[in-house]
Design a protein around this motif. Structure first.
Motif, PDB file in Angstrom:
ATOM      1  N   SER A  60      54.672  23.442 -80.304  1.00 29.88           N
ATOM      2  CA  SER A  60      53.686  24.024 -79.391  1.00 29.88           C
ATOM      3  C   SER A  60      53.698  23.377 -78.018  1.00 29.88           C
ATOM      4  CB  SER A  60      52.284  23.900 -79.990  1.00 29.88           C
ATOM      5  OG  SER A  60      51.910  22.536 -80.097  1.00 29.88           O
ATOM      6  N   GLY A  61      54.453  22.285 -77.875  1.00 30.15           N
ATOM      7  CA  GLY A  61      54.475  21.559 -76.610  1.00 30.15           C
ATOM      8  C   GLY A  61      53.422  20.476 -76.508  1.00 30.15           C
ATOM      9  N   ALA A  62      52.744  20.184 -77.599  1.00 32.40           N
ATOM     10  CA  ALA A  62      51.595  19.289 -77.568  1.00 32.40           C
ATOM     11  C   ALA A  62      51.912  17.920 -76.984  1.00 32.40           C
ATOM     12  CB  ALA A  62      51.027  19.137 -78.985  1.00 32.40           C
ATOM     13  N   ILE A  63      52.968  17.273 -77.486  1.00 34.58           N
ATOM     14  CA  ILE A  63      53.298  15.918 -77.033  1.00 34.58           C
ATOM     15  C   ILE A  63      53.681  15.935 -75.559  1.00 34.58           C
ATOM     16  CG2 ILE A  63      54.920  14.016 -77.276  1.00 34.58           C
ATOM     17  CD1 ILE A  63      55.070  14.648 -80.273  1.00 34.58           C
ATOM     18  N   ALA A  64      54.555  16.843 -75.176  1.00 31.19           N
ATOM     19  CA  ALA A  64      55.019  16.899 -73.789  1.00 31.19           C
ATOM     20  C   ALA A  64      53.860  17.156 -72.834  1.00 31.19           C
ATOM     21  CB  ALA A  64      56.084  17.988 -73.651  1.00 31.19           C
ATOM     22  N   ILE A  65      52.978  18.071 -73.187  1.00 24.97           N
ATOM     23  CA  ILE A  65      51.836  18.406 -72.329  1.00 24.97           C
ATOM     24  C   ILE A  65      50.897  17.216 -72.193  1.00 24.97           C
ATOM     25  CG2 ILE A  65      49.742  19.824 -72.224  1.00 24.97           C
ATOM     26  CD1 ILE A  65      51.506  22.075 -73.535  1.00 24.97           C
ATOM     27  N   ALA A  66      50.624  16.549 -73.304  1.00 24.70           N
ATOM     28  CA  ALA A  66      49.726  15.394 -73.261  1.00 24.70           C
ATOM     29  C   ALA A  66      50.317  14.267 -72.429  1.00 24.70           C
ATOM     30  CB  ALA A  66      49.423  14.916 -74.673  1.00 24.70           C
ATOM     31  N   LEU A  67      51.611  13.975 -72.617  1.00 27.56           N
ATOM     32  CA  LEU A  67      52.238  12.890 -71.864  1.00 27.56           C
ATOM     33  C   LEU A  67      52.312  13.215 -70.376  1.00 27.56           C
ATOM     34  CD1 LEU A  67      55.148  11.792 -74.231  1.00 27.56           C
ATOM     35  CD2 LEU A  67      53.028  10.545 -73.746  1.00 27.56           C
ATOM     36  N   LYS A  68      52.616  14.448 -70.035  1.00 24.62           N
ATOM     37  CA  LYS A  68      52.687  14.836 -68.621  1.00 24.62           C
ATOM     38  C   LYS A  68      51.313  14.736 -67.973  1.00 24.62           C
ATOM     39  CE  LYS A  68      54.872  16.360 -64.979  1.00 24.62           C
ATOM     40  NZ  LYS A  68      55.921  15.570 -64.297  1.00 24.62           N
ATOM     41  N   SER A  69      50.268  15.042 -68.716  1.00 21.34           N
ATOM     42  CA  SER A  69      48.914  14.928 -68.178  1.00 21.34           C
ATOM     43  C   SER A  69      48.533  13.470 -67.952  1.00 21.34           C
ATOM     44  CB  SER A  69      47.913  15.589 -69.131  1.00 21.34           C
ATOM     45  OG  SER A  69      48.185  16.970 -69.259  1.00 21.34           O
ATOM     46  N   LEU A  70      48.972  12.589 -68.860  1.00 13.45           N
ATOM     47  CA  LEU A  70      48.663  11.173 -68.736  1.00 13.45           C
ATOM     48  C   LEU A  70      49.520  10.486 -67.683  1.00 13.45           C
ATOM     49  CD1 LEU A  70      48.359  10.294 -72.538  1.00 13.45           C
ATOM     50  CD2 LEU A  70      46.490  10.211 -70.863  1.00 13.45           C
ATOM     51  N   PHE A  71      50.780  10.925 -67.562  1.00 16.76           N
ATOM     52  CA  PHE A  71      51.743  10.266 -66.672  1.00 16.76           C
ATOM     53  C   PHE A  71      52.424  11.340 -65.802  1.00 16.76           C
ATOM     54  CE2 PHE A  71      51.549   7.818 -70.666  1.00 16.76           C
ATOM     55  CZ  PHE A  71      51.037   6.621 -70.175  1.00 16.76           C
ATOM     56  N   PRO A  72      51.758  11.778 -64.758  1.00 20.19           N
ATOM     57  CA  PRO A  72      52.275  12.897 -63.951  1.00 20.19           C
ATOM     58  C   PRO A  72      53.632  12.646 -63.311  1.00 20.19           C
ATOM     59  CG  PRO A  72      49.958  12.471 -63.455  1.00 20.19           C
ATOM     60  CD  PRO A  72      50.425  11.335 -64.305  1.00 20.19           C
ATOM     61  N   SER A  73      54.001  11.379 -63.104  1.00 18.99           N
ATOM     62  CA  SER A  73      55.285  11.084 -62.461  1.00 18.99           C
ATOM     63  C   SER A  73      56.468  11.217 -63.419  1.00 18.99           C
ATOM     64  CB  SER A  73      55.261   9.667 -61.867  1.00 18.99           C
ATOM     65  OG  SER A  73      55.093   8.692 -62.884  1.00 18.99           O
ATOM     66  N   TRP A  74      56.206  11.271 -64.714  1.00 20.06           N
ATOM     67  CA  TRP A  74      57.300  11.339 -65.671  1.00 20.06           C
ATOM     68  C   TRP A  74      58.010  12.692 -65.589  1.00 20.06           C
ATOM     69  CZ3 TRP A  74      55.591   8.774 -70.934  1.00 20.06           C
ATOM     70  CH2 TRP A  74      55.248   7.421 -70.688  1.00 20.06           C
ATOM     71  N   LEU A  75      59.312  12.652 -65.717  1.00 21.61           N
ATOM     72  CA  LEU A  75      60.130  13.874 -65.701  1.00 21.61           C
ATOM     73  C   LEU A  75      60.410  14.253 -67.146  1.00 21.61           C
ATOM     74  CD1 LEU A  75      62.571  12.703 -62.883  1.00 21.61           C
ATOM     75  CD2 LEU A  75      60.461  14.041 -62.642  1.00 21.61           C
ATOM     76  N   ILE A  76      59.622  15.182 -67.666  1.00 19.44           N
ATOM     77  CA  ILE A  76      59.638  15.486 -69.100  1.00 19.44           C
ATOM     78  C   ILE A  76      60.379  16.787 -69.371  1.00 19.44           C
ATOM     79  CG2 ILE A  76      58.217  15.976 -71.127  1.00 19.44           C
ATOM     80  CD1 ILE A  76      56.066  14.197 -69.976  1.00 19.44           C
ATOM     81  N   THR A  77      61.312  16.705 -70.308  1.00 19.24           N
ATOM     82  CA  THR A  77      62.000  17.891 -70.812  1.00 19.24           C
ATOM     83  C   THR A  77      61.707  18.012 -72.295  1.00 19.24           C
ATOM     84  OG1 THR A  77      63.786  17.664 -69.199  1.00 19.24           O
ATOM     85  CG2 THR A  77      64.217  19.039 -71.125  1.00 19.24           C
ATOM     86  N   ALA A  78      61.288  19.189 -72.716  1.00 15.44           N
ATOM     87  CA  ALA A  78      60.971  19.442 -74.121  1.00 15.44           C
ATOM     88  C   ALA A  78      62.002  20.400 -74.699  1.00 15.44           C
ATOM     89  CB  ALA A  78      59.569  20.034 -74.252  1.00 15.44           C
ATOM     90  N   SER A  79      62.368  20.166 -75.948  1.00 14.13           N
ATOM     91  CA  SER A  79      63.395  21.000 -76.571  1.00 14.13           C
ATOM     92  C   SER A  79      62.985  21.399 -77.979  1.00 14.13           C
ATOM     93  CB  SER A  79      64.743  20.258 -76.621  1.00 14.13           C
ATOM     94  OG  SER A  79      64.640  19.097 -77.435  1.00 14.13           O
ATOM     95  N   ASP A  80      63.624  22.461 -78.455  1.00 14.82           N
ATOM     96  CA  ASP A  80      63.407  22.917 -79.829  1.00 14.82           C
ATOM     97  C   ASP A  80      64.581  23.801 -80.225  1.00 14.82           C
ATOM     98  OD1 ASP A  80      60.474  22.911 -81.510  1.00 14.82           O
ATOM     99  OD2 ASP A  80      62.029  24.256 -82.255  1.00 14.82           O
ATOM    100  N   ILE A  81      64.837  23.873 -81.534  1.00 12.84           N
ATOM    101  CA  ILE A  81      65.892  24.764 -82.016  1.00 12.84           C
ATOM    102  C   ILE A  81      65.398  26.207 -82.102  1.00 12.84           C
ATOM    103  CG2 ILE A  81      67.112  22.968 -83.302  1.00 12.84           C
ATOM    104  CD1 ILE A  81      65.807  24.063 -85.854  1.00 12.84           C
ATOM    105  N   SER A  82      64.080  26.380 -82.034  1.00 11.09           N
ATOM    106  CA  SER A  82      63.465  27.698 -82.196  1.00 11.09           C
ATOM    107  C   SER A  82      63.090  28.288 -80.845  1.00 11.09           C
ATOM    108  CB  SER A  82      62.219  27.582 -83.073  1.00 11.09           C
ATOM    109  OG  SER A  82      61.416  28.746 -82.979  1.00 11.09           O
ATOM    110  N   LYS A  83      63.667  29.450 -80.503  1.00  7.29           N
ATOM    111  CA  LYS A  83      63.298  30.104 -79.251  1.00  7.29           C
ATOM    112  C   LYS A  83      61.842  30.569 -79.257  1.00  7.29           C
ATOM    113  CE  LYS A  83      64.668  33.558 -75.859  1.00  7.29           C
ATOM    114  NZ  LYS A  83      63.255  33.974 -75.634  1.00  7.29           N
ATOM    115  N   PRO A  84      61.334  31.144 -80.376  1.00  5.91           N
ATOM    116  CA  PRO A  84      59.904  31.508 -80.374  1.00  5.91           C
ATOM    117  C   PRO A  84      58.996  30.306 -80.130  1.00  5.91           C
ATOM    118  CG  PRO A  84      61.033  32.643 -82.150  1.00  5.91           C
ATOM    119  CD  PRO A  84      62.023  31.667 -81.574  1.00  5.91           C
ATOM    120  N   ALA A  85      59.354  29.144 -80.700  1.00  4.31           N
ATOM    121  CA  ALA A  85      58.556  27.939 -80.449  1.00  4.31           C
ATOM    122  C   ALA A  85      58.613  27.557 -78.981  1.00  4.31           C
ATOM    123  CB  ALA A  85      59.055  26.793 -81.325  1.00  4.31           C
TER     124      ALA A  85
END
Length: 286
Positions: free
Chosen positions: A127-152
């Motif tokens: 759902s993007g939960a970890i990436a969204i939370a970390l980006k909100s806490l650390f706006p300077s971080w360059l975050i890329t999120a990945s998954d094997i599932s296109k619907p996800a």
């Protein structure tokens, strides 16, 4: 016209022998009636409720009786301060994963200056939960999120946009998309499939949540996919933060011995969750 309390009490009595939680009933009613929190259902218990709303609630209640998770019924889950869209294509984010984010936040100064532009991978984002939370806490971080599932990934992209977080996305397995993109990473975070025995999972999990996000295959795990290919994304120091199950530590120790010991200088730490189980593995490679 019926009152909210009448509808709530009737469902509570019908569902008590089938494992239906009172909190889930309040979540449904709060969602249907436009309340911000489930406690408002009790504050407004003497308010009248329309037949249309009763019919909607009854349809949802039938799904709840079938052990479908309430988050899928309302297509919404809370993760820290974020509201996320969820359906059967993504795992429902849980408190333990909130603890993973909290541990990263609390310990990051042991490894890096969090104000820096750290390059971060969230593998198996769902759902993007970890990436969204970390980006909100650390706006300077360059975050890329990945998954094997296109619907996800589609869901994660939508959640990132709805929560106002700028995140990049890649489709692919484990580290493969990051290697293809020639990325050098500072932090890898992952809540991969880690349940070794299906007997450990509740029926609602087994029957409704995506199997690709649940069950550990020791012959083809994200853990091994990361550790076996770490040299392809490591330029300097690297922090790896895994969510784990407490009964796979021997398996993980074997992977670290195979792929890290004698090759890298590294420190590992198993971290317990609030229930006292080994739930996280932090590995710092110098």
């Amino acid at each position: 016209m019926s009152k909210i309390l009448d509808v709530y009490s009737k469902a509570l009595n019908e569902g008590k022998d089938k494992g239906v939680l009172s909190a889930d009933l309040r979540i449904l009613l709060a969602h249907d009636l436009g309340f911000k929190t489930q406690i408002e259902v009790l504050y407004h218990k003497d308010d009248e409720i329309s037949q249309d709303k009763i019919d909607l609630f009854n349809r949802q209640f039938a799904r709840l009786l079938n052990q479908e998770p309430v988050e899928y019924i309302i297509n919404e889950a809370n993760f820290l301060e974020h509201k996320l869209y969820v359906d059967e294509n993504v795992l429902i984010p849980r408190m333990e994963t909130e603890e993973l984010v909290a541990n990263i936040s609390e310990r990051i100064l042991d490894y890096y200056d969090p104000r820096n532009y750290l390059v971060v991978a969230d593998i198996g984002t769902g759902s993007g939960a970890i990436a969204i939370a970390l980006k909100s806490l650390f706006p300077s971080w360059l975050i890329t999120a990945s998954d094997i599932s296109k619907p996800a990934l589609d869901i994660a992209k939508m959640n990132a946009e709805e929560n106002g977080t700028k995140i990049s996305f890649l489709e692919g397995k484990s580290l493969e998309p990051y290697i293809k993109a020639n990325m050098n990473l500072d932090i890898i975070v992952s809540n991969p499939p880690y349940i070794a025995s299906k007997d450990k999972a509740q029926a609602s999990v087994r029957n409704f949540e995506p199997s690709s996000a649940l069950w550990l295959d020791e012959s083809d795990s994200v853990y091994e996919g990361v550790l076996a290919n770490i040299d392809k994304v490591k330029k300097g120091t690297l922090l790896i933060c895994f969510e784990i199950d407490d009964d796979i530590t021997d398996f993980l120790d074997g992977l670290m011995d195979k792929y890290l010991t004698g090759i890298y200088r590294y420190k590992k730490e198993y971290i317990k969750d609030m229930n006292g189980f080994d739930r996280f593995l932090f590995i710092f490679l110098e």
